[in-house]
Design a protein around this motif. Structure first.
Motif, PDB file in Angstrom:
ATOM      1  N   GLN A 457      22.121  46.564  47.368  1.00 31.38           N
ATOM      2  CA  GLN A 457      22.882  45.377  47.765  1.00 31.38           C
ATOM      3  C   GLN A 457      23.752  44.881  46.612  1.00 31.38           C
ATOM      4  OE1 GLN A 457      20.419  42.181  49.089  1.00 31.38           O
ATOM      5  NE2 GLN A 457      22.119  40.803  49.520  1.00 31.38           N
ATOM      6  N   LEU A 458      23.176  44.876  45.414  1.00 29.07           N
ATOM      7  CA  LEU A 458      23.953  44.422  44.252  1.00 29.07           C
ATOM      8  C   LEU A 458      25.124  45.362  43.986  1.00 29.07           C
ATOM      9  CD1 LEU A 458      21.064  43.342  41.828  1.00 29.07           C
ATOM     10  CD2 LEU A 458      22.697  41.859  43.019  1.00 29.07           C
ATOM     11  N   ARG A 459      24.918  46.666  44.118  1.00 26.40           N
ATOM     12  CA  ARG A 459      26.025  47.608  43.899  1.00 26.40           C
ATOM     13  C   ARG A 459      27.120  47.387  44.938  1.00 26.40           C
ATOM     14  NH1 ARG A 459      22.509  53.129  42.629  1.00 26.40           N
ATOM     15  NH2 ARG A 459      21.962  52.561  40.451  1.00 26.40           N
ATOM     16  N   GLY A 460      26.755  47.145  46.185  1.00 28.92           N
ATOM     17  CA  GLY A 460      27.776  46.887  47.206  1.00 28.92           C
ATOM     18  C   GLY A 460      28.544  45.622  46.912  1.00 28.92           C
ATOM     19  N   GLU A 461      27.810  44.550  46.513  1.00 33.37           N
ATOM     20  CA  GLU A 461      28.502  43.299  46.184  1.00 33.37           C
ATOM     21  C   GLU A 461      29.396  43.498  44.963  1.00 33.37           C
ATOM     22  OE1 GLU A 461      25.602  40.302  45.645  1.00 33.37           O
ATOM     23  OE2 GLU A 461      24.976  40.238  47.761  1.00 33.37           O
ATOM     24  N   GLN A 462      28.932  44.342  44.027  1.00 31.55           N
ATOM     25  CA  GLN A 462      29.739  44.605  42.822  1.00 31.55           C
ATOM     26  C   GLN A 462      31.047  45.306  43.190  1.00 31.55           C
ATOM     27  OE1 GLN A 462      28.347  47.605  40.023  1.00 31.55           O
ATOM     28  NE2 GLN A 462      28.441  46.066  38.378  1.00 31.55           N
ATOM     29  N   ALA A 463      31.002  46.308  44.065  1.00 30.87           N
ATOM     30  CA  ALA A 463      32.217  47.025  44.467  1.00 30.87           C
ATOM     31  C   ALA A 463      33.148  46.096  45.229  1.00 30.87           C
ATOM     32  CB  ALA A 463      31.841  48.236  45.325  1.00 30.87           C
ATOM     33  N   THR A 464      32.591  45.269  46.108  1.00 27.55           N
ATOM     34  CA  THR A 464      33.427  44.344  46.880  1.00 27.55           C
ATOM     35  C   THR A 464      34.108  43.348  45.959  1.00 27.55           C
ATOM     36  OG1 THR A 464      31.923  44.574  48.762  1.00 27.55           O
ATOM     37  CG2 THR A 464      33.375  42.649  48.729  1.00 27.55           C
ATOM     38  N   THR A 465      33.393  42.851  44.972  1.00 32.79           N
ATOM     39  CA  THR A 465      33.970  41.866  44.045  1.00 32.79           C
ATOM     40  C   THR A 465      35.087  42.495  43.228  1.00 32.79           C
ATOM     41  OG1 THR A 465      31.822  40.752  43.936  1.00 32.79           O
ATOM     42  CG2 THR A 465      33.412  40.238  42.210  1.00 32.79           C
ATOM     43  N   ARG A 466      34.906  43.772  42.790  1.00 34.59           N
ATOM     44  CA  ARG A 466      35.960  44.445  42.025  1.00 34.59           C
ATOM     45  C   ARG A 466      37.230  44.568  42.865  1.00 34.59           C
ATOM     46  NH1 ARG A 466      31.754  47.994  39.855  1.00 34.59           N
ATOM     47  NH2 ARG A 466      31.510  47.543  37.595  1.00 34.59           N
ATOM     48  N   LYS A 467      37.062  44.952  44.123  1.00 34.14           N
ATOM     49  CA  LYS A 467      38.242  45.073  44.986  1.00 34.14           C
ATOM     50  C   LYS A 467      38.937  43.729  45.157  1.00 34.14           C
ATOM     51  CE  LYS A 467      36.587  49.072  47.592  1.00 34.14           C
ATOM     52  NZ  LYS A 467      36.209  49.584  48.933  1.00 34.14           N
ATOM     53  N   GLN A 468      38.147  42.676  45.335  1.00 34.87           N
ATOM     54  CA  GLN A 468      38.749  41.344  45.492  1.00 34.87           C
ATOM     55  C   GLN A 468      39.483  40.943  44.216  1.00 34.87           C
ATOM     56  OE1 GLN A 468      35.454  38.850  46.541  1.00 34.87           O
ATOM     57  NE2 GLN A 468      35.407  39.505  48.700  1.00 34.87           N
ATOM     58  N   LEU A 469      38.885  41.310  43.053  1.00 33.29           N
ATOM     59  CA  LEU A 469      39.522  40.949  41.785  1.00 33.29           C
ATOM     60  C   LEU A 469      40.841  41.706  41.609  1.00 33.29           C
ATOM     61  CD1 LEU A 469      39.381  39.461  39.094  1.00 33.29           C
ATOM     62  CD2 LEU A 469      38.032  41.384  38.184  1.00 33.29           C
ATOM     63  N   GLU A 470      40.871  42.982  41.964  1.00 27.91           N
ATOM     64  CA  GLU A 470      42.112  43.754  41.857  1.00 27.91           C
ATOM     65  C   GLU A 470      43.181  43.194  42.787  1.00 27.91           C
ATOM     66  OE1 GLU A 470      41.032  47.744  42.656  1.00 27.91           O
ATOM     67  OE2 GLU A 470      39.978  48.055  40.747  1.00 27.91           O
ATOM     68  N   ALA A 471      42.789  42.783  43.992  1.00 28.21           N
ATOM     69  CA  ALA A 471      43.768  42.229  44.945  1.00 28.21           C
ATOM     70  C   ALA A 471      44.350  40.930  44.422  1.00 28.21           C
ATOM     71  CB  ALA A 471      43.091  42.013  46.306  1.00 28.21           C
ATOM     72  N   VAL A 472      43.504  40.069  43.828  1.00 26.91           N
ATOM     73  CA  VAL A 472      44.001  38.784  43.309  1.00 26.91           C
ATOM     74  C   VAL A 472      44.940  39.036  42.145  1.00 26.91           C
ATOM     75  CG1 VAL A 472      43.284  36.676  42.118  1.00 26.91           C
ATOM     76  CG2 VAL A 472      42.033  37.472  44.148  1.00 26.91           C
ATOM     77  N   ARG A 473      44.588  39.990  41.271  1.00 25.65           N
ATOM     78  CA  ARG A 473      45.452  40.298  40.129  1.00 25.65           C
ATOM     79  C   ARG A 473      46.802  40.812  40.610  1.00 25.65           C
ATOM     80  NH1 ARG A 473      41.220  43.428  36.064  1.00 25.65           N
ATOM     81  NH2 ARG A 473      40.184  41.534  35.246  1.00 25.65           N
ATOM     82  N   SER A 474      46.797  41.700  41.613  1.00 25.75           N
ATOM     83  CA  SER A 474      48.056  42.241  42.119  1.00 25.75           C
ATOM     84  C   SER A 474      48.904  41.134  42.739  1.00 25.75           C
ATOM     85  CB  SER A 474      47.764  43.342  43.153  1.00 25.75           C
ATOM     86  OG  SER A 474      48.949  43.801  43.726  1.00 25.75           O
ATOM     87  N   THR A 475      48.281  40.249  43.485  1.00 31.80           N
ATOM     88  CA  THR A 475      49.028  39.152  44.130  1.00 31.80           C
ATOM     89  C   THR A 475      49.618  38.222  43.080  1.00 31.80           C
ATOM     90  OG1 THR A 475      47.557  39.279  46.032  1.00 31.80           O
ATOM     91  CG2 THR A 475      48.848  37.259  45.778  1.00 31.80           C
ATOM     92  N   ARG A 476      48.816  37.924  42.022  1.00 27.01           N
ATOM     93  CA  ARG A 476      49.306  37.000  40.985  1.00 27.01           C
ATOM     94  C   ARG A 476      50.496  37.624  40.225  1.00 27.01           C
ATOM     95  NH1 ARG A 476      48.180  35.844  35.655  1.00 27.01           N
ATOM     96  NH2 ARG A 476      46.621  37.504  35.561  1.00 27.01           N
ATOM     97  N   THR A 477      50.450  38.968  39.976  1.00 35.48           N
ATOM     98  CA  THR A 477      51.549  39.632  39.260  1.00 35.48           C
ATOM     99  C   THR A 477      52.824  39.600  40.101  1.00 35.48           C
ATOM    100  OG1 THR A 477      49.965  41.066  38.152  1.00 35.48           O
ATOM    101  CG2 THR A 477      52.272  41.785  38.178  1.00 35.48           C
ATOM    102  N   THR A 478      52.669  39.871  41.405  1.00 37.21           N
ATOM    103  CA  THR A 478      53.838  39.855  42.299  1.00 37.21           C
ATOM    104  C   THR A 478      54.425  38.466  42.398  1.00 37.21           C
ATOM    105  OG1 THR A 478      52.857  41.667  43.564  1.00 37.21           O
ATOM    106  CG2 THR A 478      54.619  40.406  44.621  1.00 37.21           C
ATOM    107  N   ALA A 479      53.549  37.455  42.465  1.00 36.01           N
ATOM    108  CA  ALA A 479      54.022  36.070  42.589  1.00 36.01           C
ATOM    109  C   ALA A 479      54.727  35.637  41.311  1.00 36.01           C
ATOM    110  CB  ALA A 479      52.835  35.134  42.906  1.00 36.01           C
TER     111      ALA A 479
END
Length: 676
Positions: A457-479
């Protein structure tokens, strides 16, 4: 009228010969019954049954005179229901018993001061012994027949003659009973003489009372015989037949003492029989006490007889004891007050002698000294005193080794218990009993499904959080490239920071869970061999284990060994009182009783441990360690590791007198009592 059994006179008549034969047969049967030794009730029931077959009466009844009163001895069926006024019948029978011949009364016919109260012909035959013994005691019994009215006068005359013959046969029966009674009295006198010899010569009051109860009960044929001693106006229970120990506080003992005290105060016997209506002359308080006693303890017959001091009569004599005889069942022979009086008179000298010794100021001492004066007794006492003195001297002077017997076990010095790191399931067992292992070698592998699920469960939450972090970083760079609103950039920056923090927490939790998962691989803490017995059965794959549970024990069996002993806390003072020299331990392995080994105590624990036994009791033990004086052979080490390989040992703490060694537990208990 002759005392011999006789038939009524035959007259010349055309009567059938069969009738006379039947008459002879019936009288012969009555004569045979008269020769039997049964009770009067049984004889008369048989008699009226035989007469009924010959005379065909409506009813038949037999009255016995006992203690001046009439009592029914036998009756035909239905007689009691047909009687309307029993006192009239009794008065008529009592009047007829004063006659010396058969009384024949027609229906409602008069007789002396009374009359026939029935509408039938009444025949009453008194049974007397005047023709046999020439005494004037009057009739003992009366046989009464009620014949239907209207028969021929000759029929009634023949019935009178038959009844007269039956009365003579009944008189013969009573004569035989009287002869048997006289013979029994002669036998009783001989028994009383033997009884007096058996109870004579004993000065102890209680033993005298026990002898009287045991022998007297057999003579009286009663269920219980009790002996009480009078004290002032009261009484004290001394002995009761069939009982070795008297409980004077019991209700039965107190009730017996109350009845005996009343007999002492009245200086006369107290009697009770369940078939009687009670003694009208008894005092009301006595009658009430007797009634309460028999109601509570179900006595069928009771005789409370005072025992005189020295005379054989109760006049002008001081009562020194009381006999209480009881019957609870239906005996063949009823309890006779006269027999109890004779027994009391026979026992009076022995009771008076025992009471006199008992009342002396130093009676018990004098009785003992009287026994000691015999030469044979003095010699035996002298030998016994010398023997006891020699034993006492040996106990006080002969030194003997004092030891403390304990139990323990023989264990390696280097040993470690391996515990379960957490609640889990055995996944794989890598060792077995006796196997040599190296340090950090895997012993067994555990499996915790819940922990594995948490890691996934922790590994799944870890992968999901990494993806969310990459998406936020990409959105902030584009903005930022598109010169978006600063507020939106600030919100994206904050969200990115939250995701970073969450990812760090997930990394830490995952690292902790993975560390716990690695601990499920249990390794050996030292190099040695597995000493746990049947480890493959206790830790089979799939078995659950609890956190802190001892899984296996690893010990360096090739190194040094020691003897661990469990000394009870209360015996620790014996070890402390020993000399300064090291204490020696002699021990033997429980499975090897042939060889005795020695060891030296190396350490005594400073505190006592509370130990709970399998039975649930608790006690305190002090751990004592001892090092063997000689290297242990391999076979002894192997035997010590087996189940049941306990050690029986004794710690030698010095020399003490033999008496102290044998009784040191008692001395310690006595000392503790004295000190506290």
């Amino acid at each position: 009228m002759s005392p011999a059994s006789q038939s009524p006179s035959r007259v010349d008549s055309p009567a059938d010969q069969a009738v006379w034969d039947e008459l002879d047969r019936v009288l012969d049967q009555v004569a045979t019954a008269a020769k039997a030794s049964g009770p009067p009730e049984e004889f008369y029931r048989t008699t009226i049954a035989h007469l009924a077959t010959l005379l065909a009466p409506t009813h038949a009844v037999v009255w016995l005179r006992k203690q001046g009163r009439l009592q029914l001895a036998a009756q035909s069926a239905g007689w009691a229901e047909s009687v309307n006024d029993r006192p009239k019948h009794e008065h008529l029978v009592a009047t007829a018993m004063q006659s010396d011949k058969v009384v024949s009364l027609p229906p409602r016919g008069p007789h002396a001061s009374t009359e026939n109260p029935t509408n039938e012909h009444y025949l009453i035959a008194p049974v007397t012994l005047e023709d046999w013994t020439h005494d004037g005691r009057g009739a003992l019994a009366a046989i009464a027949l009620l014949l239907p009215a209207g028969r021929a006068p000759s029929s009634y005359q023949g019935a009178e003659q038959v009844l007269a013959a039956a009365s003579d046969l009944a008189a013969g029966y009573h004569i035989r009973q009287e002869l048997a009674r006289l013979s029994q009295e002669r036998s009783t006198n001989a028994d009383l003489a033997r009884f007096a010899e058996q109870i004579d010569g004993e000065n102890d009051l209680v033993r005298t009372a026990m002898a009287i109860t045991n022998e007297g009960r057999r003579l009286l044929d009663c269920d219980r015989l009790s002996v009480l001693a009078s004290s002032g106006r009261g009484a004290k229970l001394l002995a009761s037949s069939g009982t070795q120990r008297i409980e004077r506080r019991s209700r039965a003992a107190r009730a017996l003492e109350q009845l005996a005290a009343m007999a002492v105060q009245l200086d006369e016997p107290i009697e009770y029989a369940d078939q009687s209506d009670g003694d009208a002359s008894a005092a009301p308080q006595v009658e009430q006490a007797v009634t309460r006693y028999v109601d509570e303890f179900h006595a069928r017959r009771l005789v409370v007889m005072p025992v005189p001091s020295a005379k054989n009569t109760f006049q002008n004599s001081k009562t020194r004891g009381v006999l209480v005889a009881e019957q609870f069942g239906v005996q063949q022979r009823d309890l006779s007050p006269m027999a109890v009086a004779e027994l009391a008179s026979t026992a009076a000298p022995a009771v008076a002698n025992a009471v006199a010794w008992h009342e002396l100021p130093l009676g018990s001492v004098l009785r003992t000294l009287g026994w000691l004066r015999m030469p044979r007794t003095l010699f035996r006492l002298s030998v016994a005193a010398l023997f006891v003195g020699a034993i006492a001297m040996a106990l006080l002077t002969v030194p003997t080794t004092l030891t403390v017997d304990v139990r323990g076990q023989l264990v390696p010095v280097e040993r470690r218990d391996v515990f379960a790191p957490r609640t889990a399931i055995v996944d794989r067992l890598a060792v077995e009993h006796g196997r040599l292992v190296n340090k950090d070698e895997t012993l067994l592998v555990l499996r915790d499904p819940e922990l594995a699920a948490q890691i996934e469960q922790l590994r799944g939450e870890q992968a999901t959080t990494r993806k969310q972090l990459e998406a936020v970083r990409s959105t902030r760079t584009t903005a930022a490239a598109a010169s978006t609103d600063p507020l939106e950039l600030y919100r994206l920056s904050g969200e990115e920071q939250q995701l970073k923090t969450k990812l760090e927490n997930l990394d830490q939790q995952l690292s902790l869970r993975e560390s716990e998962a690695r601990s499920l691989e249990v390794v050996s803490p030292l190099a040695g061999s597995v000493t746990t017995w049947q480890v493959d059965e206790r830790l089979a794959p799939g078995r659950p284990v609890e956190r802190g549970q001892v899984l296996v024990t690893v010990a360096d069996t090739a190194g040094d060994w020691l003897v661990e002993l469990a000394v009870p806390d209360e015996k620790l003072d014996l070890l402390r009182d020993a000399n300064d020299e090291p204490l020696v331990v002699e021990y033997r392995l429980g499975s090897d009783a042939s060889e005795l080994h020695t060891a030296t105590v190396s350490r005594i624990a400073q505190r006592a441990d509370l130990v709970t036994t399998p039975a649930g009791s608790e006690h305190r033990e002090v751990r004592v360690e001892a090092l063997p004086d000689q290297p242990l052979p391999d076979e002894l080490r192997t035997a010590a590791l087996r189940p049941g390989g306990s050690v029986r040992a004794r710690i030698i703490v010095g020399e003490k007198p033999m008496g102290y060694v044998m009784m040191h537990d008692f001395w310690r208990t006595l000392r503790n009592w004295w000190e506290f």
